[in-house]
Design a protein around this motif. Sequence first.
Motif, PDB file in Angstrom:
ATOM      1  N   SER A 197      28.662 -18.575  24.914  1.00  0.00           N
ATOM      2  CA  SER A 197      30.124 -18.410  24.897  1.00  0.00           C
ATOM      3  C   SER A 197      30.615 -17.953  23.527  1.00  0.00           C
ATOM      4  CB  SER A 197      30.809 -19.721  25.289  1.00  0.00           C
ATOM      5  OG  SER A 197      30.448 -20.763  24.397  1.00  0.00           O
ATOM      6  N   ILE A 198      29.883 -18.372  22.488  1.00  0.00           N
ATOM      7  CA  ILE A 198      30.274 -17.973  21.135  1.00  0.00           C
ATOM      8  C   ILE A 198      30.131 -16.468  20.962  1.00  0.00           C
ATOM      9  CG2 ILE A 198      29.714 -18.186  18.672  1.00  0.00           C
ATOM     10  CD1 ILE A 198      28.825 -21.025  19.204  1.00  0.00           C
ATOM     11  N   LEU A 199      29.041 -15.887  21.504  1.00  0.00           N
ATOM     12  CA  LEU A 199      28.788 -14.460  21.339  1.00  0.00           C
ATOM     13  C   LEU A 199      29.956 -13.610  21.830  1.00  0.00           C
ATOM     14  CD1 LEU A 199      25.034 -14.187  22.424  1.00  0.00           C
ATOM     15  CD2 LEU A 199      25.959 -13.900  20.128  1.00  0.00           C
ATOM     16  N   GLU A 226      23.115 -21.122  14.391  1.00  0.00           N
ATOM     17  CA  GLU A 226      21.980 -21.975  14.068  1.00  0.00           C
ATOM     18  C   GLU A 226      21.602 -21.715  12.609  1.00  0.00           C
ATOM     19  OE1 GLU A 226      17.637 -23.357  15.738  1.00  0.00           O
ATOM     20  OE2 GLU A 226      19.280 -22.751  17.048  1.00  0.00           O
ATOM     21  N   ILE A 227      21.862 -22.695  11.774  1.00  0.00           N
ATOM     22  CA  ILE A 227      21.696 -22.541  10.336  1.00  0.00           C
ATOM     23  C   ILE A 227      20.210 -22.468   9.983  1.00  0.00           C
ATOM     24  CG2 ILE A 227      22.086 -23.638   8.086  1.00  0.00           C
ATOM     25  CD1 ILE A 227      24.629 -24.867   9.281  1.00  0.00           C
ATOM     26  N   GLU A 244      23.107 -17.687   5.389  1.00  0.00           N
ATOM     27  CA  GLU A 244      23.570 -19.041   5.111  1.00  0.00           C
ATOM     28  C   GLU A 244      24.055 -19.802   6.341  1.00  0.00           C
ATOM     29  OE1 GLU A 244      26.676 -21.095   1.901  1.00  0.00           O
ATOM     30  OE2 GLU A 244      26.457 -18.918   2.022  1.00  0.00           O
ATOM     31  N   PHE A 245      24.748 -19.096   7.243  1.00  0.00           N
ATOM     32  CA  PHE A 245      25.422 -19.798   8.334  1.00  0.00           C
ATOM     33  C   PHE A 245      24.800 -19.547   9.706  1.00  0.00           C
ATOM     34  CE2 PHE A 245      28.671 -18.937   5.056  1.00  0.00           C
ATOM     35  CZ  PHE A 245      29.023 -20.242   4.762  1.00  0.00           C
ATOM     36  N   GLY A 246      23.795 -18.682   9.771  1.00  0.00           N
ATOM     37  CA  GLY A 246      23.203 -18.376  11.069  1.00  0.00           C
ATOM     38  C   GLY A 246      24.125 -17.586  11.970  1.00  0.00           C
ATOM     39  N   MET A 247      25.047 -16.828  11.378  1.00  0.00           N
ATOM     40  CA  MET A 247      26.042 -16.103  12.178  1.00  0.00           C
ATOM     41  C   MET A 247      26.123 -14.615  11.843  1.00  0.00           C
ATOM     42  SD  MET A 247      27.677 -18.080  14.323  1.00  0.00           S
ATOM     43  CE  MET A 247      29.310 -17.374  14.582  1.00  0.00           C
ATOM     44  N   GLY A 248      25.659 -14.229  10.660  1.00  0.00           N
ATOM     45  CA  GLY A 248      25.968 -12.907  10.136  1.00  0.00           C
ATOM     46  C   GLY A 248      25.621 -11.748  11.035  1.00  0.00           C
ATOM     47  N   MET A 249      24.337 -11.611  11.383  1.00  0.00           N
ATOM     48  CA  MET A 249      23.912 -10.479  12.204  1.00  0.00           C
ATOM     49  C   MET A 249      24.611 -10.487  13.558  1.00  0.00           C
ATOM     50  SD  MET A 249      20.099  -9.512  13.606  1.00  0.00           S
ATOM     51  CE  MET A 249      19.990 -10.999  14.613  1.00  0.00           C
ATOM     52  N   PHE A 283      30.557 -23.232  -5.432  1.00  0.00           N
ATOM     53  CA  PHE A 283      31.720 -23.038  -4.562  1.00  0.00           C
ATOM     54  C   PHE A 283      31.245 -22.676  -3.159  1.00  0.00           C
ATOM     55  CE2 PHE A 283      33.265 -22.407  -8.784  1.00  0.00           C
ATOM     56  CZ  PHE A 283      34.604 -22.768  -8.783  1.00  0.00           C
ATOM     57  N   ASN A 284      32.031 -23.035  -2.170  1.00  0.00           N
ATOM     58  CA  ASN A 284      31.739 -22.658  -0.788  1.00  0.00           C
ATOM     59  C   ASN A 284      32.515 -21.400  -0.412  1.00  0.00           C
ATOM     60  OD1 ASN A 284      29.988 -24.860  -0.214  1.00  0.00           O
ATOM     61  ND2 ASN A 284      31.769 -26.195   0.033  1.00  0.00           N
ATOM     62  N   VAL A 285      32.059 -20.747   0.675  1.00  0.00           N
ATOM     63  CA  VAL A 285      32.724 -19.533   1.153  1.00  0.00           C
ATOM     64  C   VAL A 285      32.980 -19.655   2.646  1.00  0.00           C
ATOM     65  CG1 VAL A 285      31.698 -18.031  -0.608  1.00  0.00           C
ATOM     66  CG2 VAL A 285      30.504 -18.377   1.572  1.00  0.00           C
ATOM     67  N   SER A 286      33.868 -18.781   3.145  1.00  0.00           N
ATOM     68  CA  SER A 286      34.089 -18.718   4.589  1.00  0.00           C
ATOM     69  C   SER A 286      32.842 -18.124   5.252  1.00  0.00           C
ATOM     70  CB  SER A 286      35.297 -17.830   4.890  1.00  0.00           C
ATOM     71  OG  SER A 286      35.061 -16.496   4.451  1.00  0.00           O
ATOM     72  N   PHE A 287      32.663 -18.345   6.544  1.00  0.00           N
ATOM     73  CA  PHE A 287      31.409 -17.904   7.166  1.00  0.00           C
ATOM     74  C   PHE A 287      31.323 -16.386   7.271  1.00  0.00           C
ATOM     75  CE2 PHE A 287      33.766 -17.620  11.149  1.00  0.00           C
ATOM     76  CZ  PHE A 287      33.102 -16.620  11.845  1.00  0.00           C
TER      77      PHE A 287
END
Length: 511
Positions: free
Chosen positions: A14-16, A93-94, A103-108, A306-310
């Motif tokens: 559903s995320i995709l 999935e990190i 870093e977040f398992g989301m980029g690609m 520092f942290n960043v947005s995903f």
Amino acid sequence: MEKQSKVSIRPGVSILTMLKHIQYDPWFALAEFVDNAIDSYQKNGKLLKEIEGEKYQLEVRIEFNDIDNKITIKDNAAGINQKDYNRAFRAAEIPPDNSGLSEFGMGMKSAACWFSDNWCVKTSAIGENVEKTVSFDLNKIFYDKLEELNVTTKPQKENAHYTTIELTSINKMPIKKTKGKIKEHLASIYRDFSRKGTLKIYLDGEILEYKDPIILTAPFPYDSKTNPIYWKKEIDFDIDKGKMFVKGFVGLLESQDSGKNGFALFRRGRVIEGSCDDGFKPTEVMGGVGTSEWKRIFGELHLEGFNVSFTKKGIKWDENMDIFLELLKKDLVSSNFIKQARDYRVNPPKAELRKAAEAVVKATADDIRNHVQPIMNEIRSTPISVNETTELTKTEEVANREFEIEFNDTKWLVTLELSYDDDITDWIEIGSHVLKSKNTDKMLRQVGVRMSLNHPFVIHFAGADKNKLEPILRIAAAIGLAEEAAREVGVKQAGIVRKNLNKLLTSISKS
């Protein structure tokens, strides 16, 4: 011979389908693929150089195919190995080691879905003698509720290493102008890796290179006797007792430029905010928009801890931005950087001065010729008598400051006032009526100078722009002090010039 297997995309099906709605700029979306390539290189660099030699460089090649409506991204990093393969295609999935740019398992996944509903990934990893291909069709995944996708495997050389991502049926293929922006932003985002010789990015066969701005070399303003200074300063301070720290440099641009000014904020070697012409430009440090310091200050600041947005488009400051800006400004003020940026001027070329002079003289002469004659006739027929002691209108709608100067061995207490009262009609007024407080010390001369913000001259040429108001106020203050100085040495009717000036400026400012 090709073989078939499966890869799980649970639990993120559903995320995709939602990823296509993420707010991306095309350069930040493409940067996700570059990030993955860099992360693979950083984790496998030693092995890659054993295979390819010490001169090995990471390369990422991006190709736009307008005819087929396709984008291809290919890298020569280490590939996606079997142990990471299932995780690589599951959304959110990190990675076990997320200390790099992956870093977040989301980029690609997020970037590919943002560009297209249809995309595939071909990869061959070091030490594996196969090429694996998996294809995504988001509509089919959604409607058929697929939780696994077919993986096609075919033989490949054992030490072949690459990943190729093909995005087809692009939702919004970048146009020519946008492609130019993509080149500039990607070169800017990965400048640090390029400088170190780690990375080469090609876009449609063109290698992307970042050009460093030229830094000002000049003495302090108004002090030509000092040696020229190279206006670049190293920055190094920590926040929260070393848990967060900032390193880098701040410089002054040789030429004022609102496209190159501002800060590039790095994290883990990659620009997060401030790439290309979109610099991070805090007014707390750089002054108001359009000011000299705003146009000249720039820098590169590496933020760690520092942290960043995903989507890696911004720093998560939490409560730390104010501390960061305070420390940065303190550093720049103490080293005269802000003063130099504000006060340093370069004489324009003579051709530019001549062009400006001709335009201004013509416009001013035309206005005076067309509007001043009636006022000149009035001045001639009605001689002005200035009552030096008249108390004029008092008002609370003002901003004022007091300061002391000395003239003819006498101390003057000067009140400088800006009025925004609609009832104050003269451009400049002089007298005790604008004094903040009366002083009974006979050895102290009190002088008041008021300028009206509601005079037509100020409204027409400055409005509420403080950068335009300041030079006009300085002229008004100089006129006022010159009048008082003339009166002090015995000039009679010293206020006549000012009275006539008020009438003339009113006349030529209403045109």
